[in-house]
Scaffold this active site. Structure first.
Site, PDB file in Angstrom:
ATOM      1  NE  ARG A   8      -2.367  -0.888   3.762  1.00  0.00           N
ATOM      2  CZ  ARG A   8      -2.336   0.131   4.624  1.00  0.00           C
ATOM      3  NH1 ARG A   8      -2.813   1.310   4.281  1.00  0.00           N
ATOM      4  NH2 ARG A   8      -1.808  -0.031   5.823  1.00  0.00           N
TER       5      ARG A   8
ATOM      6  CB  VAL B  22       9.219  -5.088   9.603  1.00  0.00           C
ATOM      7  CG1 VAL B  22       8.962  -5.291   8.122  1.00  0.00           C
ATOM      8  CG2 VAL B  22       8.404  -3.928  10.175  1.00  0.00           C
TER       9      VAL B  22
ATOM     10  CG  ASN C 239       7.337   1.980   2.712  1.00  0.00           C
ATOM     11  OD1 ASN C 239       7.213   3.192   2.585  1.00  0.00           O
ATOM     12  ND2 ASN C 239       6.278   1.161   2.769  1.00  0.00           N
TER      13      ASN C 239
ATOM     14  CB  SER D 165       8.798  11.171   8.651  1.00  0.00           C
ATOM     15  OG  SER D 165       7.869  12.238   8.755  1.00  0.00           O
TER      16      SER D 165
ATOM     17  CE1 TYR E 297       5.349   7.816  11.353  1.00  0.00           C
ATOM     18  CE2 TYR E 297       5.975  10.132  11.198  1.00  0.00           C
ATOM     19  CZ  TYR E 297       5.657   8.924  10.584  1.00  0.00           C
ATOM     20  OH  TYR E 297       5.663   8.847   9.210  1.00  0.00           O
TER      21      TYR E 297
ATOM     22  CB  ALA F 149      11.403   9.065  19.304  1.00  0.00           C
ATOM     23  CB  ALA F 150      10.245   5.703  15.324  1.00  0.00           C
ATOM     24  CE  LYS F 151       8.599   7.038   9.880  1.00  0.00           C
ATOM     25  NZ  LYS F 151       8.862   5.969   8.912  1.00  0.00           N
TER      26      LYS F 151
END
Ligand code: NAP
Length: 247
Positions: A15, A64, A90, A142, A155, A157-159
């Site tokens: 997607r 993942v 991704n 991002s 989000y 922190a992850a990116k």
């Protein structure tokens, strides 16, 4: 700009941005392994679409966030195509909330999928890439990982973590012929952004200098560029694809 006959694994490829990336790489002649977590039908439809266009593709279910399943995904690519040349990390989710209200599981889920997922899939691809002394790893970060955003601490922190990971891996793998880069999309029209409240979507649109949301294909073309020989001398880079949003 050619990725002909190269084997590309795309996580979350059924997607949105992943789908557009799979289509673009397949259009340029890559053999694509389309990973999905829950979207089996979409993945099967995409494989059929790529095959109908004369391309080679296969779908593979894996979460993942699980190292074991990440190895399973890469194993599938090796069994079918003999190697992995390109990995596109991704897969991603959001669990937005102000920190005061953010549940521990909302933090954990986003870190597990968005950041640990990148670690898992990269680790699983390393052996074949090291063996052939060639590889391309492209991580989807991002602009939120660059600029931050209220209600997205998990989000962001992850990116941002993906960007640090990208630079560390670029240094670690450069001598082995493997480049590692990140793409930082802005506001792209996918299911992820369609679920945002209308006023937030409108606010993003107003803030984009180029005057429109991005399309998944806008991002896919940059991923394909980073996967191509045209990007041979680029590593450890973060490319914004955001219509100027984060200038
Ligand atoms: P999307 O349409 O919501 O797609 C998300 C994809 O991630 C789906 O294919 C989904 O697979 C996959 N996924 C989720 N959890 C997974 C897991 N545990 N294991 C494997 N796959 C998993 O979102 P999108 O907008 O295309 O986002 C793609 C990437 O771009 C994400 O990393 C996102 O953070 C990033 N990004 C998006 C934007 C934007 O504006 N849209 C902006 C910046 C960055 P299933 O459907 O099979 O579950």
């Amino acid at each position: 700009m050619e990725v002909k006959q190269q084997v590309a694994v795309i996580t979350g490829g059924a997607r949105g941005i992943g789908r557009a990336t799979a289509l673009e790489l397949a259009r340029q002649g890559a053999r694509v392994v389309i990973n999905y977590a829950t979207s089996r039908k979409e993945a099967e439809r995409l494989v059929a679409e790529i095959k109908a266009q004369g391309g080679e593709a296969v779908e593979h279910q894996a979460n993942v966030a699980s190292l074991e399943e990440a190895y399973g995904l890469v194993e599938r690519a090796l069994e079918l195509f003999g190697t992995v040349d390109i990995l596109v990390n991704n897969a991603g989710i959001t669990r937005d909330n102000l920190l005061l209200r953010m549940k521990e599981e909302e933090w954990d889920q986003v870190i597990e999928v968005n950041l640990k997922g990148v670690f898992n899939c990269t680790k699983a691809c390393l052996r074949p890439m090291l063996k052939q002394r060639r590889g391309r790893i492209i991580n989807i970060s991002s602009v939120i990982g660059l600029a931050g955003n209220a209600a997205q601490a998990n989000y962001a922190a992850a990116k941002a973590g993906i960007i640090g990971f990208t630079k560390a891996m670029a240094r670690e793998l450069a001598a082995r012929g493997i480049t590692v880069n990140a793409v930082a999309p802005g506001f792209i029209a996918t299911d992820m952004t369609a679920s945002l409240p209308a006023e937030i979507q409108e606010e993003y649109r107003r803030r984009i200098p180029l005057g429109r949301p991005g399309t998944p294909a806008d991002v896919a073309r940059v991923v394909a560029f980073l996967a191509s020989p045209a990007a041979d001398y680029i590593t450890g880079e973060v490319i914004r694809v955001d219509g100027g949003l984060a200038i």
